[in-house]
Enzyme design. Structure first.
Site, PDB file in Angstrom:
ATOM      1  N   GLN A  89      53.802  36.692 -28.730  1.00 36.29           N
ATOM      2  CA  GLN A  89      54.213  37.861 -29.508  1.00 36.29           C
ATOM      3  C   GLN A  89      55.665  37.690 -29.984  1.00 36.29           C
ATOM      4  O   GLN A  89      55.997  37.984 -31.132  1.00 36.29           O
ATOM      5  CB  GLN A  89      54.079  39.119 -28.637  1.00 36.29           C
ATOM      6  CG  GLN A  89      54.149  40.419 -29.410  1.00 36.29           C
ATOM      7  CD  GLN A  89      52.937  40.626 -30.314  1.00 36.29           C
ATOM      8  OE1 GLN A  89      51.875  40.075 -30.074  1.00 36.29           O
ATOM      9  NE2 GLN A  89      53.113  41.385 -31.376  1.00 36.29           N
TER      10      GLN A  89
ATOM     11  N   GLN B 103      66.332  45.241 -27.951  1.00 32.58           N
ATOM     12  CA  GLN B 103      66.088  45.531 -26.525  1.00 32.58           C
ATOM     13  C   GLN B 103      64.625  45.313 -26.126  1.00 32.58           C
ATOM     14  O   GLN B 103      64.342  44.821 -25.032  1.00 32.58           O
ATOM     15  CB  GLN B 103      66.512  46.969 -26.208  1.00 32.58           C
ATOM     16  CG  GLN B 103      66.578  47.229 -24.710  1.00 32.58           C
ATOM     17  CD  GLN B 103      66.857  48.676 -24.384  1.00 32.58           C
ATOM     18  OE1 GLN B 103      66.278  49.582 -24.993  1.00 32.58           O
ATOM     19  NE2 GLN B 103      67.730  48.909 -23.439  1.00 32.58           N
TER      20      GLN B 103
ATOM     21  N   SER C 289      31.114  29.577  -8.952  1.00 37.48           N
ATOM     22  CA  SER C 289      31.675  30.425  -7.888  1.00 37.48           C
ATOM     23  C   SER C 289      30.806  30.348  -6.637  1.00 37.48           C
ATOM     24  O   SER C 289      31.308  30.335  -5.514  1.00 37.48           O
ATOM     25  CB  SER C 289      31.720  31.885  -8.364  1.00 37.48           C
ATOM     26  OG  SER C 289      32.404  31.998  -9.576  1.00 37.48           O
TER      27      SER C 289
ATOM     28  N   GLU D 173      43.810  23.309  -3.120  1.00 37.29           N
ATOM     29  CA  GLU D 173      43.776  23.312  -4.592  1.00 37.29           C
ATOM     30  C   GLU D 173      44.401  24.595  -5.138  1.00 37.29           C
ATOM     31  O   GLU D 173      45.183  24.559  -6.092  1.00 37.29           O
ATOM     32  CB  GLU D 173      42.322  23.197  -5.089  1.00 37.29           C
ATOM     33  CG  GLU D 173      42.212  23.287  -6.614  1.00 37.29           C
ATOM     34  CD  GLU D 173      40.785  23.107  -7.138  1.00 37.29           C
ATOM     35  OE1 GLU D 173      39.841  23.028  -6.321  1.00 37.29           O
ATOM     36  OE2 GLU D 173      40.622  23.046  -8.371  1.00 37.29           O
TER      37      GLU D 173
HETATM   38  C1  LIG Z   1      38.532  22.893 -17.576  1.00 38.03           C
HETATM   39  C2  LIG Z   1      37.815  23.012 -16.280  1.00 38.03           C
HETATM   40  C3  LIG Z   1      38.000  22.059 -15.297  1.00 38.03           C
HETATM   41  C4  LIG Z   1      37.284  22.119 -14.110  1.00 38.03           C
HETATM   42  N1  LIG Z   1      37.409  21.115 -13.190  1.00 38.03           N
HETATM   43  C5  LIG Z   1      36.579  21.082 -12.118  1.00 38.03           C
HETATM   44  C6  LIG Z   1      36.556  19.958 -11.235  1.00 38.03           C
HETATM   45  O1  LIG Z   1      37.329  19.000 -11.393  1.00 38.03           O
HETATM   46  N2  LIG Z   1      35.664  19.937 -10.213  1.00 38.03           N
HETATM   47  C7  LIG Z   1      34.798  20.986  -9.985  1.00 38.03           C
HETATM   48  O2  LIG Z   1      34.019  20.901  -9.055  1.00 38.03           O
HETATM   49  N3  LIG Z   1      34.811  22.082 -10.806  1.00 38.03           N
HETATM   50  C8  LIG Z   1      35.663  22.139 -11.859  1.00 38.03           C
HETATM   51  N4  LIG Z   1      35.666  23.237 -12.695  1.00 38.03           N
HETATM   52  C9  LIG Z   1      34.735  24.332 -12.436  1.00 38.03           C
HETATM   53  C10 LIG Z   1      35.405  25.635 -11.988  1.00 38.03           C
HETATM   54  O3  LIG Z   1      35.852  25.539 -10.668  1.00 38.03           O
HETATM   55  C11 LIG Z   1      34.372  26.755 -12.210  1.00 38.03           C
HETATM   56  O4  LIG Z   1      34.325  26.973 -13.611  1.00 38.03           O
HETATM   57  C12 LIG Z   1      34.721  28.027 -11.487  1.00 38.03           C
HETATM   58  O5  LIG Z   1      34.567  27.863 -10.111  1.00 38.03           O
HETATM   59  C13 LIG Z   1      33.828  29.208 -11.950  1.00 38.03           C
HETATM   60  O6  LIG Z   1      32.487  28.841 -11.927  1.00 38.03           O
HETATM   61  P1  LIG Z   1      31.570  29.091 -13.218  1.00 38.03           P
HETATM   62  O7  LIG Z   1      32.281  28.576 -14.392  1.00 38.03           O
HETATM   63  O8  LIG Z   1      30.211  28.570 -12.929  1.00 38.03           O
HETATM   64  O9  LIG Z   1      31.494  30.663 -13.385  1.00 38.03           O
HETATM   65  P2  LIG Z   1      30.481  31.666 -12.641  1.00 38.03           P
HETATM   66  O10 LIG Z   1      30.450  31.366 -11.189  1.00 38.03           O
HETATM   67  O11 LIG Z   1      29.191  31.665 -13.381  1.00 38.03           O
HETATM   68  O12 LIG Z   1      31.214  33.044 -12.873  1.00 38.03           O
HETATM   69  C14 LIG Z   1      31.218  33.669 -14.152  1.00 38.03           C
HETATM   70  C15 LIG Z   1      32.027  34.959 -14.067  1.00 38.03           C
HETATM   71  O13 LIG Z   1      31.443  35.838 -13.104  1.00 38.03           O
HETATM   72  C16 LIG Z   1      32.398  36.210 -12.142  1.00 38.03           C
HETATM   73  N5  LIG Z   1      31.772  36.288 -10.834  1.00 38.03           N
HETATM   74  C17 LIG Z   1      30.977  35.351 -10.236  1.00 38.03           C
HETATM   75  N6  LIG Z   1      30.616  35.780  -9.023  1.00 38.03           N
HETATM   76  C18 LIG Z   1      31.169  37.002  -8.842  1.00 38.03           C
HETATM   77  C19 LIG Z   1      31.185  37.953  -7.786  1.00 38.03           C
HETATM   78  N7  LIG Z   1      30.571  37.718  -6.622  1.00 38.03           N
HETATM   79  N8  LIG Z   1      31.850  39.106  -7.971  1.00 38.03           N
HETATM   80  C20 LIG Z   1      32.502  39.359  -9.127  1.00 38.03           C
HETATM   81  N9  LIG Z   1      32.549  38.487 -10.160  1.00 38.03           N
HETATM   82  C21 LIG Z   1      31.895  37.336 -10.021  1.00 38.03           C
HETATM   83  C22 LIG Z   1      33.443  35.100 -12.142  1.00 38.03           C
HETATM   84  O14 LIG Z   1      34.665  35.568 -11.691  1.00 38.03           O
HETATM   85  C23 LIG Z   1      33.481  34.734 -13.611  1.00 38.03           C
HETATM   86  O15 LIG Z   1      34.329  35.617 -14.278  1.00 38.03           O
HETATM   87  C24 LIG Z   1      36.411  23.218 -13.872  1.00 38.03           C
HETATM   88  C25 LIG Z   1      36.265  24.215 -14.850  1.00 38.03           C
HETATM   89  C26 LIG Z   1      36.936  24.111 -16.044  1.00 38.03           C
HETATM   90  C27 LIG Z   1      36.688  25.162 -17.085  1.00 38.03           C
END
Ligand SMILES: Cc1cc2nc3c(=O)[nH]c(=O)nc-3n(C[C@H](O)[C@H](O)[C@H](O)COP(=O)(O)OP(=O)(O)OC[C@H]3O[C@@H](n4cnc5c(N)ncnc54)[C@H](O)[C@@H]3O)c2cc1C
Length: 379
Positions: free
Chosen positions: A336, A279, A134, A242
């Protein structure tokens, strides 16, 4: 019922072609590909030859034209087929290629885009890192200028098509901390110091996902996409596209869930009646139809605004958050209604439920989308 007036005879002709492609090329094999965890590279070439990969991309670079409306149409109709892993894998160029076309030098556009849109080469987008999902401005992969090369060190995480791609649009740090120090570079498969390892997922099995490693990886300086240290804006513009594409995907996937569930509830009997004659069940299916109407209206409004030149950032962020949240509810309700059959592997509904969570995370999580929208709306 007529949807939005921007859908006309031409869009419906393309929609029919997309449905035919899904019915002939994906439907008969999708289940087996899911279990095998891969679909053949040949499908890219078939999709390229059918003009499907080029939808929304400029004709000058091998695209089929049509702009954002056709970009979204392709994603909605592919998702409607119910094989999300195939759809994701096939359409990753939709996020990897736009930065090249928007910001890259002409030589790069001509070298990369026609081959990608023909399905002969694959391109992906590598932004996320172990410590920067993120929080994009926290990217740590460094690209240090050394003569006529950049030397890359760092890691990328969760990269779709990360194993199979030929080209990688990679976000790197070329300057100081924060968003001002980021650039985009095109890295080619086979470059020394660049390796990939696969990641196993709960869903989208046919779409490969990888970790990328850069260890003193030397990339020619002419592979810079856009200007040095000006990459953040390009990344954000690409995210907006995207997210609109993901929303179109969700509309298609929810329609698939609706159709599957309506059909099942018309066949399956309990207590001497078809399920839909109860229903409670009928209302659950009607709720799915209601959510589709709301998603479609938000999607079409966002596409329309984009066609007028409005970036519609808060609207697209809220659309993505809303559609992903509602899709999860629809998938859960559908399972479900299927009962035990919705738990056993091999149905579209079972897969949609298992794969619904990623839509609230990938491309900007629901929380981050709401945060972005709230800032944009001055809340
Ligand atoms: C199957 C898959 C395919 C993907 N493909 C690509 C790709 O092709 N290219 C690429 O670059 N990336 C890709 N991604 C990465 C994806 O974009 C990231 O997983 C996503 O942006 C979230 O980042 P993170 O997983 O590091 O979660 P984190 O950033 O660690 O976040 C973890 C949790 O904390 C929450 N959070 C974080 N910051 C805040 C905040 N400020 N306030 C409140 N909540 C917060 C988030 O909402 C989340 O629920 C892919 C991910 C998956 C799982």
């Amino acid at each position: 019922m007529q949807r939005h007036p921007m859908y006309d005879d031409d869009t419906e002709t393309v929609r029919d072609q997309l449905r035919r492609f899904v019915a002939e090329e994906i439907e008969p094999n999708g289940e087996a590909w899911e279990e095998a965890g891969e679909f053949p590279l040949e499908l890219f070439r078939k999709a390229g030859a059918a003009g499907l990969l080029g939808l929304g991309f400029d004709e000058e670079y091998g695209g089929a034209g049509g702009g954002i409306l056709y970009y979204c149409l392709a994603r909605e109709e592919l998702a409607r087929g119910g094989f999300a892993g195939v759809r994701v894998g096939l359409m990753v160029h939709g996020i990897g290629l736009p930065p090249v076309l928007a910001l890259g030098p002409d030589e790069m556009k001509k070298r990369v885009a026609p081959a990608v849109l023909a399905g002969e080469k694959l391109i992906c987008l590598a932004i996320s890192e172990p410590e920067a999902g993120s929080d994009v401005a926290n990217i740590k992969t460094v690209a240090k200028r050394d003569g006529d090369h950049y030397v890359l060190n760092g890691q990328k995480m969760f990269i779709s098509n990360g194993m199979r791609a030929d080209y990688y649009t990679v976000a790197v740090r070329t300057g100081g901390p924060g968003m001002e120090g980021l650039s985009l570079l095109l890295v080619e498969k086979g470059t020394e110091g660049f390796e990939q390892t696969p990641l196993m997922k709960s869903g989208w099995w046919t779409s490969d996902t990888a970790t990328l490693y850069f260890n003193d990886c030397r990339v020619p300086a002419e592979n810079l996409i856009g200007e040095e240290n000006a990459g953040f804006r390009g990344i954000m513009n690409n995210f907006n596209l995207e997210r609109l594409g993901i929303a179109a995907t969700i509309v298609g996937s929810t329609k698939c869930i609706f159709e599957e569930t309506k059909h099942y509830a018309s066949e399956r009997q309990t207590f001497g009646k078809h399920l839909r004659e109860h229903q409670v069940v009928r209302h659950k299916i009607t709720d799915i139809a209601m959510r589709i109407q709301a998603m479609e209206a938000m999607l079409d409004s966002a596409i329309w605004r984009a066609l007028q030149g409005d970036k519609a950032i808060p609207e697209i962020a809220l659309l993505k958050a809303f559609a992903a949240t509602e899709h999860e509810k629809c998938a859960a309700d559908a399972v479900q209604i299927f009962g035990g059959a919705g738990i056993i592997r091999g149905s579209k509904v079972e897969r949609a439920f298992r794969e619904s969570k990623i839509l609230s995370i990938g491309g900007g999580s629901t929380e981050v989308m709401k945060d972005l929208a709230s800032r944009q709306l001055g809340i």
